[in-house]
Design a protein around this motif. Structure first.
Motif, short mmCIF file in Angstrom:
data_model
loop_
_atom_site.label_atom_id
_atom_site.label_comp_id
_atom_site.label_asym_id
_atom_site.label_seq_id
_atom_site.Cartn_x
_atom_site.Cartn_y
_atom_site.Cartn_z
N SER A 101 26.76 53.24 42.30
CA SER A 101 25.35 53.42 42.66
C SER A 101 24.93 52.58 43.85
O SER A 101 23.81 52.72 44.35
CB SER A 101 24.46 53.10 41.45
N GLU A 102 25.79 51.68 44.30
CA GLU A 102 25.49 50.83 45.46
C GLU A 102 26.80 50.40 46.11
O GLU A 102 27.81 50.23 45.43
CB GLU A 102 24.69 49.60 45.01
N ASN A 103 26.79 50.23 47.42
CA ASN A 103 28.00 49.78 48.10
C ASN A 103 28.50 48.48 47.50
O ASN A 103 27.73 47.56 47.25
CB ASN A 103 27.71 49.54 49.59
N ARG A 104 29.80 48.42 47.25
CA ARG A 104 30.43 47.22 46.73
C ARG A 104 31.75 47.00 47.44
O ARG A 104 32.33 47.94 48.01
CB ARG A 104 30.65 47.33 45.21
N GLY A 105 32.29 45.76 47.39
CA GLY A 105 33.54 45.48 48.07
C GLY A 105 34.08 44.11 47.70
O GLY A 105 33.59 43.46 46.76
N TYR A 106 35.09 43.69 48.43
CA TYR A 106 35.62 42.33 48.26
C TYR A 106 35.87 41.72 49.62
O TYR A 106 35.98 42.43 50.64
CB TYR A 106 36.91 42.33 47.42
N MET A 107 35.93 40.41 49.66
CA MET A 107 36.31 39.68 50.85
C MET A 107 37.39 38.69 50.47
O MET A 107 37.55 38.34 49.29
CB MET A 107 35.12 38.97 51.49
N ALA A 108 38.13 38.23 51.45
CA ALA A 108 39.18 37.24 51.19
C ALA A 108 39.34 36.35 52.40
O ALA A 108 39.16 36.78 53.55
CB ALA A 108 40.51 37.93 50.86
N VAL A 109 39.67 35.09 52.14
CA VAL A 109 39.93 34.11 53.20
C VAL A 109 41.09 33.24 52.75
O VAL A 109 41.43 33.18 51.57
CB VAL A 109 38.70 33.23 53.49
N THR A 110 41.67 32.54 53.70
CA THR A 110 42.64 31.49 53.40
C THR A 110 41.99 30.15 53.73
O THR A 110 41.44 29.96 54.82
CB THR A 110 43.92 31.66 54.21
N THR A 111 42.01 29.24 52.75
CA THR A 111 41.41 27.93 52.95
C THR A 111 42.14 26.92 52.08
O THR A 111 43.10 27.25 51.39
CB THR A 111 39.90 27.96 52.64
N LEU A 112 41.68 25.67 52.11
CA LEU A 112 42.32 24.62 51.34
C LEU A 112 41.59 24.41 50.02
O LEU A 112 40.36 24.31 49.98
CB LEU A 112 42.33 23.30 52.12
N VAL A 113 42.34 24.34 48.94
CA VAL A 113 41.85 23.96 47.63
C VAL A 113 42.82 22.93 47.08
O VAL A 113 44.03 23.17 47.02
CB VAL A 113 41.75 25.15 46.67
N GLY A 114 42.32 21.76 46.72
CA GLY A 114 43.20 20.69 46.28
C GLY A 114 44.17 20.27 47.37
O GLY A 114 45.28 19.80 47.08
N GLY A 115 43.76 20.41 48.62
CA GLY A 115 44.60 20.02 49.75
C GLY A 115 45.70 21.00 50.10
O GLY A 115 46.49 20.73 51.00
N ARG A 116 45.74 22.16 49.44
CA ARG A 116 46.80 23.14 49.69
C ARG A 116 46.19 24.47 50.09
O ARG A 116 45.15 24.87 49.56
CB ARG A 116 47.67 23.31 48.44
N PRO A 117 46.85 25.19 51.00
CA PRO A 117 46.32 26.49 51.41
C PRO A 117 46.46 27.51 50.28
O PRO A 117 47.47 27.55 49.58
CB PRO A 117 47.18 26.86 52.62
N VAL A 118 45.45 28.32 50.12
CA VAL A 118 45.47 29.34 49.07
C VAL A 118 44.58 30.50 49.52
O VAL A 118 43.60 30.31 50.26
CB VAL A 118 45.00 28.76 47.72
N ARG A 119 44.93 31.70 49.08
CA ARG A 119 44.12 32.88 49.36
C ARG A 119 43.02 32.98 48.32
O ARG A 119 43.29 32.94 47.10
CB ARG A 119 44.98 34.14 49.34
N VAL A 120 41.77 33.08 48.78
CA VAL A 120 40.62 33.15 47.89
C VAL A 120 39.93 34.49 48.09
O VAL A 120 39.57 34.86 49.22
CB VAL A 120 39.63 32.01 48.16
N PHE A 121 39.74 35.22 46.99
CA PHE A 121 39.05 36.50 46.99
C PHE A 121 37.68 36.34 46.34
O PHE A 121 37.50 35.51 45.46
CB PHE A 121 39.85 37.55 46.20
N ASN A 122 36.74 37.18 46.76
CA ASN A 122 35.41 37.19 46.18
C ASN A 122 34.95 38.63 46.10
O ASN A 122 34.98 39.35 47.11
CB ASN A 122 34.45 36.37 47.04
N THR A 123 34.53 39.08 44.90
CA THR A 123 34.19 40.49 44.75
C THR A 123 32.98 40.68 43.85
O THR A 123 32.58 39.78 43.10
CB THR A 123 35.39 41.27 44.16
N HIS A 124 32.42 41.88 43.93
CA HIS A 124 31.35 42.32 43.05
C HIS A 124 31.63 43.78 42.73
O HIS A 124 31.60 44.63 43.64
CB HIS A 124 29.99 42.15 43.73
#
Length: 282
Positions: A150-173
């Motif tokens: 019923s409404e546009n939805r999607g996801y995004m992703a970035v690479t950043t540091l968590v706990g000093g280590r690079p990791v891929r982070v996704f965010n969705t609805h």
């Protein structure tokens, strides 16, 4: 002369008070954007991530209060859903000016909608996801699901540091309630993207309970940050509610990453609760 922490926070608060009185010079509050960058005067928790559907529209969008909620837990990374660009800009500014927390921001807007996010008719505000990270982010992607429901939805992703280590982070609805088949298709798209990474963190509002069939492919790729929470048709899984209507819709999914702690925090500023997780990438 190097200002002390208290002095810098007081100066920031006075600056903000002046801006509230005279109003921003642009619709997006460019006073802050034009300010020279500053060093953070407060540390984030380097291995902490958070997800929060900040709710839009929810009447009074209290961005000062939203920023205070985030600052209470000071996560390294925050994934927001139902996020208007203008609101995120202000939350980010308040985090810096009032709480000494400096974040980078990336957007995954899937909709430009004046009724949602304001703006001029020819330049409506962006609406969708956003990620704030204390470390710089790279390789941003923003994907709109082929069928948003019923409404546009999607996801995004970035690479950043968590706990000093690079990791891929996704965010969705994912699609709204009562749209199970559409969510199943969206999870298929998301799970395929997550599976390309040895380690990943998936934040978001999935609009589904843990034992919902449409989440099966997500559970096959990752686990919830709460070790007690798992899909359980027999009702043996214990999952803390993350919404005002006592349902768990909000998740911190971890792929090949361990969880040290997880917490759900009811908030007066949204019908969804902020959910944080302290993770171990070692």
């Amino acid at each position: 002369m190097v200002l002390g922490r208290a002095t810098r926070l007081l100066a920031g608060a006075m600056t903000l008070a002046c801006l509230v009185l005279i109003g921003p010079s642009t619709p997006s509050g460019a006073h802050f954007a034009a300010s020279p960058p500053v060093e953070p005067v407060r540390d984030v928790v380097p291995n902490r991530v958070m997800t929060w559907n900040i709710c839009n529209p929810c009447g009074d969008e209290n961005n000062v209060g939203r920023a205070a909620e985030i600052a209470t837990y000071a996560p390294q990374v925050i994934g927001m859903q139902e996020a208007c660009v203008r609101d995120v800009e202000r939350i980010r500014d308040y985090l810096e000016q009032l709480h000494g927390l400096v974040y980078h921001v990336e957007y995954g807007s899937v909709l430009r909608n004046r009724s949602r996010c304001g703006g001029w008719p020819w330049s409506p505000g962006g609406f969708g996801q956003a990620i704030l990270s204390a470390a710089p982010m790279t390789d941003r992607v923003s994907v709109e699901y082929p069928d948003g429901g019923s409404e546009n939805r999607g996801y995004m992703a970035v690479t950043t540091l968590v706990g000093g280590r690079p990791v891929r982070v996704f965010n969705t609805h994912l699609a709204q309630r009562q749209q199970e088949e559409i969510r199943a298709g969206q999870v298929g798209v998301l799970a395929k993207a997550v599976a390309r990474h040895d380690r990943a963190i998936v934040l978001g509002d999935f609009n589904a309970m843990p034992d919902a069939p449409e989440l099966t492919r997500m559970w096959a790729r990752a686990k919830d940050a709460d070790p007690q929470c798992r899909p359980s048709p027999a009702g043996t899984g214990v999952c803390e509610p993350t919404t005002d209507w006592q349902l768990k819709f909000d998740y911190v999914f971890l792929r090949n990453i361990d969880s040290r702690d997880q917490g759900v925090h009811p908030s007066p500023y949204s019908d969804h609760h902020p959910v944080h997780a302290d993770v171990d990438l070692t």
